[in-house]
Each structure stands twice: as structure tokens, then as C-alpha cells.
Design an enzyme around this catalytic site. Structure first.
Site, PDB file in Angstrom:
ATOM      1  CB  SER A 117      -6.885 -10.902   2.407  1.00 40.51           C
ATOM      2  OG  SER A 117      -7.421 -10.588   3.929  1.00 40.51           O
ATOM      3  CG  ASP A 171      -4.065  -4.004   5.139  1.00 38.79           C
ATOM      4  OD1 ASP A 171      -5.024  -3.968   5.618  1.00 38.79           O
ATOM      5  OD2 ASP A 171      -3.602  -5.151   4.397  1.00 38.79           O
ATOM      6  CG  HIS A 202      -7.163  -5.486   3.188  1.00 34.51           C
ATOM      7  ND1 HIS A 202      -5.871  -6.118   3.646  1.00 34.51           N
ATOM      8  CD2 HIS A 202      -7.747  -6.463   2.956  1.00 34.51           C
ATOM      9  CE1 HIS A 202      -6.290  -7.348   3.434  1.00 34.51           C
ATOM     10  NE2 HIS A 202      -7.227  -7.615   3.387  1.00 34.51           N
TER      11      HIS A 202
END
Length: 226
Positions: A117, A171, A202
Site C-alpha cells: 500500500s 480491494d 486489501h
């Protein structure tokens, strides 16, 4: 600039290679450290894992709450999500950690840079701008800051460096399309990217962990064979 503090997971024997793994928003280096045994790497792999802690700073989208963050997020709009000044500051801090590993005796081609991320944003930023060649880069559930500057700022040093993209098809935080945009931007610029998507949100899943393990073994245990 002080060296980033990090969780240090050392191999049982001599260190032959290293992975620097950058966490996501609000996490810390402790978040991904437990993944090391799950990778089931060979006992003689000699891979040291460093999980740096991002600095604590206010994050706009979370009401200005202070948390570990590689950069501020002022909007969820992906085109402007990554604060470029913050990305560059964190990239410089991570590069200092890379420089220290190299100064301590590891070749840059014995190091993989990974990020999840927010951490992946930093990893991708460095991929195209470092002054030395890495063994590989892993961009997990992530996106790219300022892809429009890639053409003018990218160095050719890591164009052949294998880049593993992993992303969840479900996600809700970083849509898979954002990861694909980064993948295609790098591919169009001539970088050596590979795409892997998984039925997950995620996060990471067992199949991705297995694929990451294979990638690390290919890159860090057979570097001289390439």
C-alpha cells in the site's frame, strides 16, 4: 536525517541478502514481520528482513490524527492521493537505509525492496530513481505517485530489475485498476514488471505469500545465475 528504526529479522546463519519491507498506513514494522516464517524459505537462504517504521505524522483523511505514515493523504482521489513532497522525503529516508546496508557489505543486487500500500508507493518511487541496481522490487496492493513524471525522472539502472506486482481483485482501499495503472506505466517505460492478482481485499493471502517466496528465492538465491 536519522536512520529509520526497524524490526530486524535475521537468518540463523550468515547474511547473504536482505529484504527491506515497507508497511502501509497506520501500521508499523511489526505488522509484516510475522510473514517471515510463513515464507518457508530454505534454511540456508541467509536473507535478513528489515521492516522499517514510518514516522508518525498527522493524516488529513483521518481527521488529522497522528499515525505512522510514509506521507500525508489529503484525498482518496487516486490521482492526488499521495502527497508528493512526503513521498520524496520518505523515499530519501528509505534510500539512506539501503545505503547503510550497502556500506555494511551487501551488494545492491543482493537486496529486494518491498512495500504494501503506502509502502509500495515508496518502493515504486525508488525503483525508477535509485543510482544502483536492486535484485528486485515487490509492489503489493499499491499505486504510483506522479506517474506523469516517470519519463522525465526515471533512470535506466533498474529497467531490467524484476518487479512483482500483487493486488487483490476485491480491494476496496486501493482499487486493482490503480495497481494496473502503475504496472502499465512502468511497462510502457520499459521496466521488467509482472502482474499477479488474487481473490482478496486489501491484504495478503496464502497464494500471494507462496508467490512472494518463489520470487525472493529466484531473486536472492540465484542472482549470479541471471
Amino acid at each position: 536525517m536519522a536512520l529509520l528504526s526497524f524490526v530486524d529479522v535475521k537468518p540463523a546463519g550468515p547474511v547473504k541478502a536482505a529484504v527491506i519491507w515497507l508497511h502501509g498506513l497506520g501500521d508499523s514494522g511489526h505488522g509484516f514481520a510475522p510473514i517471515v516464517p510463513e515464507l518457508r524459505l530454505p534454511a540456508d537462504a541467509g536473507i535478513r528482513f528489515l521492516f522499517p517504521h514510518a514516522p508518525e505524522q498527522p493524516v488529513t483523511i483521518n481527521g488529522g490524527m497522528r499515525m505512522r505514515s510514509w506521507y500525508d493523504i489529503k484525498t482518496m482521489d487516486l490521482a492526488h492521493r499521495a502527497d508528493e513532497t512526503g513521498v520524496r522525503q520518505s523515499a530519501a529516508a528509505v534510500q539512506k537505509l539501503l545505503d547503510k546496508l550497502i556500506a555494511d557489505g551487501l551488494s545492491s543486487e543482493q537486496i529486494v525492496l518491498a512495500g504494501f500500500s503506502q509502502g509500495g508507493v515508496i518502493a515504486l518511487h525508488l525503483l525508477s530513481r535509485l543510482p544502483y541496481k536492486l535484485a528486485g522490487v515487490m509492489a503489493l496492493s499499491t499505486y504510483m505517485c506522479a506517474p506523469e513524471k516517470l519519463a522525465s525522472e526515471a533512470s535506466a539502472i533498474n529497467k531490467a530489475t524484476p518487479v512483482f506486482f500483487g493486488h487483490g481483485s476485491q480491494d476496496p482501499m486501493v482499487p486493482m485498476a490503480a495497481g494496473q495503472q502503475a504496472f502499465h506505466a512502468l511497462k510502457s517505460a520499459g521496466f521488467n514488471v509482472s502482474w499477479h492478482d488474487y481473490r482478496m481485499e486489501h491484504s495478503v493471502c496464502a497464494q500471494e505469500v507462496a508467490d512472494i517466496s518463489s520470487f525472493l528465492q529466484r531473486r536472492l538465491m540465484q542472482v549470479k545465475d541471471d
